[in-house]
Design an enzyme around this catalytic site. Structure first.
Site, short mmCIF file in Angstrom:
data_model
loop_
_atom_site.label_atom_id
_atom_site.label_comp_id
_atom_site.label_asym_id
_atom_site.label_seq_id
_atom_site.Cartn_x
_atom_site.Cartn_y
_atom_site.Cartn_z
N TYR A 174 0.47 -0.98 0.07
CA TYR A 174 0.20 -0.06 -0.43
C TYR A 174 0.82 1.20 0.24
O TYR A 174 1.95 0.91 0.57
CB TYR A 174 -1.03 -0.23 0.84
CG TYR A 174 -0.65 -0.01 2.37
CD1 TYR A 174 -0.16 0.94 3.17
CD2 TYR A 174 -0.30 -1.58 3.46
CE1 TYR A 174 0.38 1.32 4.40
CE2 TYR A 174 0.44 -1.18 4.08
CZ TYR A 174 0.48 0.14 5.38
OH TYR A 174 1.48 -0.44 6.49
N MET A 176 1.84 5.52 1.13
CA MET A 176 0.89 6.45 1.72
C MET A 176 1.58 7.55 2.28
O MET A 176 3.14 7.70 1.10
CB MET A 176 1.01 5.68 3.30
CG MET A 176 2.94 5.77 3.78
SD MET A 176 3.16 4.87 5.39
CE MET A 176 2.38 6.72 6.42
#
Length: 279
Positions: A174, A176
Site C-alpha cells: 500500500y 501512503m
C-alpha cells in the site's frame, strides 16, 4: 538562472539512471481481460507469461517476486527491484507485449526507490535515546547495547537498500503520504518531534520480528504517493495485526494517509495461471 556549475563547486557526478545508493522498485498489478478471451490462453501466451516472470540471467532484475492477488481489483501482482530502471520496467513490457498483452490489463502500479530513512538512528542518536530513557551513560549495559546496534546497523541498512525478499506466503502492499492538513502537517513539525514519533512507530514494529518483514521505498518526486509499504508475513493474521497495532501510533493516527491496499499470496507463473483459471 544559469545551468552551468560554479567554477568553485565540487565536480558533478556523471549523468546516470543508476541511483547512487538504493535500487529502483516497481510494484505492478494486473487483471486478465477475460472479456477478450474466447478460450483459455494459447500455449504461446502461456510461454510468454512464464518467460516474463523468469527472464534469462542477462536480463533478470536483482529481485522479483510474484503473487496472486485476493479480491476483484487485480488478479496478480509483482514487486521488482534492480539498480537499472530498464530491467525493472522490462518485466512489465514483457507482459503487455503481443500476443499476450491483449489479454492483460494493468490496474495499478507504483514507482519508487529504496532508501535509508532519515529517521534510522545513527549510533550517536541511538545512544542518546537510551540515555534519555534512563540508561546510565557509564554503564556496561549501555555500552553493550550500543556496540550491538553498531554491529547490526550496516546489515539493517543493506536490507533497506538492497533487500532480500522473504519466501513467505502472504504479503500486502500500500502507498501512503504524510498529512499536510492544518493542525496535522507533518512537514512543519520539527525534526526532533518527527524523530520521536517514528521511534515509537518502529518500536511497534519490533514486536513482529520474525513474523513480518517490512520494506519502505520512496516515491517522492517519482509517483503520486510519497512512500510505498511492502509487508511480507508468515501468516496473513500478522498483516492484520501489525497494521492495526501501528495505526495507534501518533505518526499514523494523526499524520498518515493511506492509498489502496493489495493483499497477495506468493505464487510462480504457472501457479498464477492455474489459480486464475486462464489456461
Amino acid at each position: 538562472m544559469s545551468g552551468r556549475p560554479s567554477p568553485h563547486a565540487a565536480p558533478l557526478p556523471e549523468p546516470s539512471t543508476i541511483p547512487e545508493n538504493g535500487w529502483h522498485c516497481g510494484h505492478f498489478f494486473y487483471r486478465f481481460r477475460r472479456e477478450a478471451m474466447a478460450a483459455p490462453l494459447t500455449p504461446e501466451c502461456v510461454t510468454q507469461f512464464c518467460a516474463a516472470l523468469s527472464p534469462p540471467d542477462d536480463m533478470a532484475p536483482e529481485r522479483i517476486a510474484s503473487y496472486w492477488i485476493s479480491g476483484h481489483e487485480a488478479d496478480f501482482g509483482l514487486i521488482v527491484m534492480d539498480p537499472d530502471p530498464a530491467k525493472v520496467d522490462a518485466i512489465h513490457q514483457s507482459l503487455i507485449a503481443p500476443p499476450l498483452g491483449q489479454f492483460i490489463e494493468g490496474v495499478w502500479s507504483f514507482v519508487s526507490i529504496s532508501e535509508v530513512s532519515e529517521y534510522v538512528p545513527t549510533i550517536e542518536r541511538f545512544r542518546d535515546r537510551l540515555i534519555s530513557e534512563g540508561a546510565d551513560p557509564e554503564s556496561d549495559e549501555l555500552k553493550a547495547k550500543v556496540a550491538a546496534y553498531e554491529r547490526r546497523l550496516p546489515m539493517m541498512n543493506e536490507q533497506r537498500l538492497r533487500p532480500e525478499f522473504p519466501d513467505w506466503p502472504a504479503a500486502c502492499f500500500y502507498p501512503m503520504n504524510k498529512s499536510r492538513v492544518p493542525g496535522a502537517n507533518w512537514f512543519t513539525e520539527p525534526f526532533s518531534h518527527r524523530n520521536k514519533m517514528m521511534a515509537e512507530h518502529a518500536q511497534s514494529g519490533i514486536a513482529f520480528a520474525g513474523k513480518v518483514s517490512q520494506l519502505i521505498t520512496v516515491g517522492v518526486g517519482l509517483d503520486d504517493w510519497e512512500w510505498m509499504v511492502t509487508l511480507w508475513a508468515r501468516n496473513p493474521d500478522y498483516l492484520k495485526d501489525i497494521v492495526y497495532k501501528m495505526r495507534f501510533d501518533v505518526a499514523s493516527a494523526k499524520y498518515a494517509e493511506f492509498g489502496p491496499f493489495y493483499v497477495g499470496y506468493r505464487a510462480g507463473a504457472e501457479e498464477i495461471l492455474d489459480h486464475c483459471k486462464v489456461r
